[in-house]
Design a protein around this motif. Sequence first.
Motif, PDB file in Angstrom:
ATOM      1  N   UNK A  30     -39.313  -8.565  23.126  1.00 54.86           N
ATOM      2  CA  UNK A  30     -40.163  -9.565  22.467  1.00 54.86           C
ATOM      3  C   UNK A  30     -40.643  -9.133  21.089  1.00 54.86           C
ATOM      4  N   UNK A  31     -40.120  -8.053  20.551  1.00 53.59           N
ATOM      5  CA  UNK A  31     -40.613  -7.546  19.275  1.00 53.59           C
ATOM      6  C   UNK A  31     -39.918  -8.234  18.105  1.00 53.59           C
ATOM      7  N   UNK A  32     -40.676  -8.399  17.016  1.00 52.65           N
ATOM      8  CA  UNK A  32     -40.092  -8.878  15.768  1.00 52.65           C
ATOM      9  C   UNK A  32     -39.585 -10.297  15.813  1.00 52.65           C
ATOM     10  N   UNK A  33     -40.256 -11.179  16.560  1.00 59.16           N
ATOM     11  CA  UNK A  33     -39.762 -12.550  16.680  1.00 59.16           C
ATOM     12  C   UNK A  33     -40.301 -13.491  15.613  1.00 59.16           C
ATOM     13  N   UNK A  34     -41.409 -13.115  14.946  1.00 59.41           N
ATOM     14  CA  UNK A  34     -42.037 -14.012  13.978  1.00 59.41           C
ATOM     15  C   UNK A  34     -41.153 -14.197  12.747  1.00 59.41           C
ATOM     16  N   UNK A  35     -41.243 -15.370  12.158  1.00 62.48           N
ATOM     17  CA  UNK A  35     -40.431 -15.716  10.990  1.00 62.48           C
ATOM     18  C   UNK A  35     -41.177 -15.440   9.700  1.00 62.48           C
ATOM     19  N   UNK A  36     -40.439 -15.117   8.672  1.00 62.45           N
ATOM     20  CA  UNK A  36     -40.966 -14.982   7.326  1.00 62.45           C
ATOM     21  C   UNK A  36     -40.115 -15.826   6.390  1.00 62.45           C
ATOM     22  N   UNK A  37     -40.347 -15.718   5.100  1.00 66.20           N
ATOM     23  CA  UNK A  37     -39.517 -16.434   4.135  1.00 66.20           C
ATOM     24  C   UNK A  37     -38.063 -15.991   4.199  1.00 66.20           C
ATOM     25  N   UNK A  38     -37.838 -14.836   4.786  1.00 67.30           N
ATOM     26  CA  UNK A  38     -36.467 -14.338   4.929  1.00 67.30           C
ATOM     27  C   UNK A  38     -35.774 -14.878   6.168  1.00 67.30           C
ATOM     28  N   UNK A  39     -36.536 -15.571   7.024  1.00 66.39           N
ATOM     29  CA  UNK A  39     -35.934 -16.144   8.208  1.00 66.39           C
ATOM     30  C   UNK A  39     -36.528 -15.581   9.486  1.00 66.39           C
ATOM     31  N   UNK A  40     -36.049 -16.041  10.662  1.00 66.72           N
ATOM     32  CA  UNK A  40     -36.560 -15.569  11.953  1.00 66.72           C
ATOM     33  C   UNK A  40     -36.324 -14.068  12.133  1.00 66.72           C
ATOM     34  N   UNK A  41     -37.344 -13.408  12.698  1.00 70.69           N
ATOM     35  CA  UNK A  41     -37.208 -11.997  12.998  1.00 70.69           C
ATOM     36  C   UNK A  41     -37.149 -11.092  11.788  1.00 70.69           C
TER      37      UNK A  41
END
Length: 365
Positions: A30-41
Amino acid sequence: MLTQWNQLRNDGTLRSRAINAENPTGAPGSAGSASSLLGPGRKGSAWYQLPAGESVTLADISGPGVIRHIWMTVTDKSPAGPFVLRDVVLRAYWDGSAHPSVEVPLGDFFCNGFGERTLVTSEPIVVAPTGGMNSYFPMPFRAGARIELRSEHAGDLEHIFFQIDYTTGDDFDQWPGYFHAQWRRSNGTTAPGEDHVIVDGVVGSGCYVGTYVALASLHRYWWGEGEVKFYVDDDTDLPTLCSAGLEDYAGGAWAFQDALRAEPEPNTLTFSAPYFGYPFSSATDRTKASEFSTPMLAMHGLYRWHLPDPVYFQGKLRVAVQQIGAWDHGLFERSDDISTTAYWYQTTVNARFAALPPAARRAPR
């Protein structure tokens, strides 16, 4: 103690977990699932915020396990002022206890007293450039663990970066006890001849594993002639163990000699070693919070880890340090501004600590 809980074994029962802002529950897969401007994870949730006067829970773990490593970094000053490292409090609760077993200003827990950053290179505590604070004290628990930060800083803290690495499936046949840490201060208020109490009220069996001292000198001449005294079990007036002096307790000798020079910058005799050190000495306020920051009171930070040589107790424990100075005409009593953090293990969760002083009374001189 550290070796016992850091063996590189894989018997099929141990599982590694990590909690941070990218995986708040430590759940597998479940780690690193959040999205940023670079995309999901792609680094979408790297930190927490901590508003003024509020708390943030870093970890809330159910079931048995052992915290193996804590990494954390925060700013050491904000637009609202310096001393973030004294204003923020680290607390840890074991097995559903209503009161914390760890209650220490964040910087002091990581041997960074005075609200200032300094590098530390030791076995259980490492502070790396620039402000990466690491603890390798193993912290076992049988039913659950909760770790939180409480901010008494005047301004909001925008970035709390952290990671808590732990294991599940540990063998508790040889229970080492719960980890404890407590902060105390004598702010120049003790009477001459009165010792600073590092820890008291410890009841049960366990072992004492370390001390951090942050001392601001309020008198002239040498400040560290006092002996560290361990009152174990049935000791009353006299302790079972005592050191030859404070610098001796921290692995040094002869008053650190050139450390007595009145230099505006930290002297070159500060040092860090695996089990003891004198990483901080300064007569300059490096927070640069005021144009009147130089000169000022001489500040000294030192630590001693009793990891190869724990101080064992079976019934109770009290630890204190004398406030004694020295000059050419002999010894004299002092009353300095001394803050200490005590680190120990005991088989049960200790009774509630005395109330931690508020931030205004913790502020460095």
